[in-house]
Design an enzyme around this catalytic site. Structure first.
Site, PDB file in Angstrom:
ATOM      1  CB  CYS A  57      11.143   5.067   1.091  1.00 39.15           C
ATOM      2  SG  CYS A  57      11.999   3.702   1.855  1.00 39.15           S
ATOM      3  CG  ASP A  89       7.482  -3.956   4.419  1.00 34.95           C
ATOM      4  OD1 ASP A  89       6.505  -3.447   4.994  1.00 34.95           O
ATOM      5  OD2 ASP A  89       7.368  -4.768   3.495  1.00 34.95           O
ATOM      6  CB  CYS A 130       9.084   2.680   0.690  1.00 35.76           C
ATOM      7  SG  CYS A 130       8.263   3.120   2.225  1.00 35.76           S
ATOM      8  CG  ASP A 131       8.192  -1.077   2.265  1.00 42.55           C
ATOM      9  OD1 ASP A 131       8.816  -1.888   1.586  1.00 42.55           O
ATOM     10  OD2 ASP A 131       8.692  -0.466   3.217  1.00 42.55           O
ATOM     11  CE  LYS A 132       3.694  -4.376   1.990  1.00 38.43           C
ATOM     12  NZ  LYS A 132       5.095  -3.997   1.932  1.00 38.43           N
ATOM     13  CB  CYS A 202      15.344  -1.093  -1.461  1.00 37.21           C
ATOM     14  SG  CYS A 202      15.230  -1.129   0.340  1.00 37.21           S
ATOM     15  CD  GLU A 450       8.878  -7.420   3.406  1.00 38.76           C
ATOM     16  OE1 GLU A 450       8.033  -6.952   2.632  1.00 38.76           O
ATOM     17  OE2 GLU A 450       9.945  -6.842   3.679  1.00 38.76           O
ATOM     18  CB  SER A 476      11.450  -8.276   1.418  1.00 35.56           C
ATOM     19  OG  SER A 476      12.147  -7.309   0.667  1.00 35.56           O
TER      20      SER A 476
END
Length: 562
Positions: A57, A89, A130-132, A202, A450, A476
């Site tokens: 990512c 994650d 990505c993510d956070k 993703c 998560e 997620s």
């Protein structure tokens, strides 16, 4: 570009570091970096990214940051690029490392603030993948309130198998299929090797793409940047443009992040999430971004907007299509145009250009009839907030793709994720069970893990709607099925989830927005919560002592001073 007239000749914070007799040592350090006298006279722009070779990512963000630096120079500024941390994650899933994922959002925001204020930069360009990392960077921008541009690194392209697009979600769920005996180890191995062919986040409407959509909707990012694939050569041009744009914002005096992040634009962001069946993690991150602007925003606001917003885009995991498909038919703005047509968007909110959304959407394409059907998929949004005696403040359920909106079953109670996963792997549960995972909230975890590992196992075993899961942890964006998360107040601070026992009957009713255990108030009052003792140190100790409720975004500071 920006149609606003400059409000003022900007007073550059950076001048405090370079002007005057006693700043000779500071200038010497800058010359050690290779800066010339002319460079030192330019505005200083921080270019922050979560670059690193720890996940696909973020691995391309360093190159994009360099291109943004080029744009800053072209625009008359002096760029200083630096990297923040990232905890994905993907790699922390389904083990104790996940406790650090949500924590990393705060570390990113705090770190960017520290560097930007400590070095007195005049403006900011941020990159996340990505993510956070996305909300962390946006929180920093709003907190600092300097001329700023956000840019997402983009989603990966999907893999191809048997003539169909496949993603890492298919691999997660195939693991459950192996446990259920419906997928062979060889089939899983093939899927594992093809599902993620290159760099990027993703590709479904999971957390990263959801928050990228939020960045465009709020006006913090360049239009068209959220859905463009990570590997597209056009990303270089966008990154250069981001650098040039931040200099135009600096020269024009805005719009600044807190002019862009308003109650109305936050409602627009919620509408965009709801209209695309986006990640429930937006329920944490949008209130946290609002908090940085001094705006009170909660799950109740998300629920209110989602209820009035139609589901417009047929996006995975609840639907069929990916970010790349949405990009081909107009991207985020195609969704926003349809929302505007239906009266579900505030068109007077500002874009990064200083124009209004309505102005920018005027000549943009709308529904294509496929990814965005001509008729709404559903009359309400893809996310529902549930309340009841198990969640007085609220809990979240993604209803996009659900066949039924009501579930009643027997509680199976677990005091941590691992205990539940062990039961699910063995398939030692029954249809009709409600699996309760508690003490996984922001404080009780701490870190609010998560649960994609366990939810994907259940879905892969073919029971995504035959059993339910209720947790004070989070999910997620790839989670689907009868999965209720973010229960607030959490069990770790004595919330009602701590009172549930095996065999209690729990009712989830998304149509009426309720989550209840079938016990009288008197029966609940007789029970006493057992709060497990925690042995904490380091960052988790600090986090547990500071973090607030998930209902308001799990933030760790009191917000801006008025």
């Amino acid at each position: 570009m920006n149609t606003r007239k400059s409000k003022y000749i900007p007073i550059l914070p950076s001048r405090i570091t370079v002007e005057g007799l006693d700043r000779a040592p500071h200038r010497a350090f800058l010359r050690g970096l290779g800066l010339s006298d002319q460079d030192i006279k330019r505005p200083f722009v921080g270019v922050a990214s979560t670059d690193g070779r720890v996940t696909p990512c973020n691995a391309l963000l360093g190159a994009l940051a360099k291109h943004a630096c080029e744009g800053v120079r072209d625009g008359g500024g002096m760029p200083f690029d630096f990297a923040s941390i990232s905890v994905a994650d993907s790699m922390s899933m389904n083990h104790a490392g996940m406790r650090y994922s949500l924590v990393s959002r705060e570390i990113i925001a705090d770190g960017v603030e520290a560097v930007t204020r400590g070095h007195a930069y005049d403006a900011l360009v941020t990159f996340a993948g990505c993510d956070k990392t996305l909300p962390g960077m946006m929180m920093a921008m709003v907190r600092l309130n300097l001329p700023s541009v956000f840019m997402y690194g983009g989603a990966a392209l999907p893999g191809r198998l048997h003539g169909k697009d496949v993603t890492v979600l298919d691999t997660y769920e195939a693991v459950g299929g192996v446990y259920a005996g419906t997928v062979t180890r060889k089939e899983l191995d093939v899927l594992e090797h093809v599902c993620l062919p290159g760099l990027g986040a993703c590709p479904g409407q999971f957390s990263a793409n959801t928050m990228a959509m939020v960045s465009e909707t709020l006006g913090l990012a360049l239009p068209g940047s959220a859905t463009l694939p990570a590997v597209s050569p056009l990303r270089k041009e966008l990154a250069i443009k981001a650098g040039k744009t931040v200099m135009q914002l600096l020269n024009a005096g805005g719009p600044l992040p807190r002019e862009l992040v308003t109650k109305k634009s936050l409602e627009n962001a919620c509408a965009a999430v709801a209209a695309t069946g986006g990640s429930t993690n937006a329920g944490l991150h949008i209130p946290a971004i609002a908090h940085e602007a001094g705006i009170r925003f909660s799950l109740d606001d998300l629920a209110r907007v989602s209820k009035r917003t139609p589901t417009l885009a047929d996006m995975k995991p609840g639907g069929k299509y990916l970010a790349k498909d949405l990009h081909k038919v107009g991207g985020v703005y195609a969704v926003l145009k349809e929302l505007l047509k239906r009266g579900a968007l505030h068109g007077d909110c500002l874009t990064i250009y200083g124009t209004t959304l309505e102005q920018e959407l005027k000549d943009h394409p709308g529904a294509d009839g496929k990814i965005i059907p001509k008729k709404p998929i559903s009359g309400t949004g893809g996310i529902v907030v549930l309340k009841g005696n198990l969640a007085p403040d609220g809990a979240l359920l993604k209803v996009a793709g659900l066949k039924a909106l009501r579930f009643e079953g027997r509680a199976r109670v677990f005091d941590n994720e691992e205990a539940c996963v062990e039961v699910v792997r063995k398939r030692a549960y029954k249809s009709g069970d409600v699996l309760v995972i508690r003490y996984e909230g922001p404080q009780g975890g701490p870190g609010m893990r998560e649960m994609l590992g366990v939810t994907a196992l259940l879905y892969g075993q073919g029971v995504g709607e035959k059993v339910a899961l209720v947790t004070d942890g989070r999910f997620s964006g790839a989670t689907r099925g009868m999965m209720v998360g973010y229960v607030s107040p959490e069990a770790g601070i004595g919330g009602p989830l701590a009172l549930v026992k095996d065999g209690d009957r729990i009712v989830i009713d998304a149509a009426h927005g309720t989550l209840d255990v079938l016990l009288s108030p008197a029966d609940l009052k007789k029970r006493k919560a057992r709060i497990p003792a925690q042995k904490l140190s380091g960052v988790l100790e600090k986090y547990a002592a500071q973090v607030g409720t998930a209902f308001r975004g799990a933030v760790t500071h009191s917000g801006p001073r008025k």
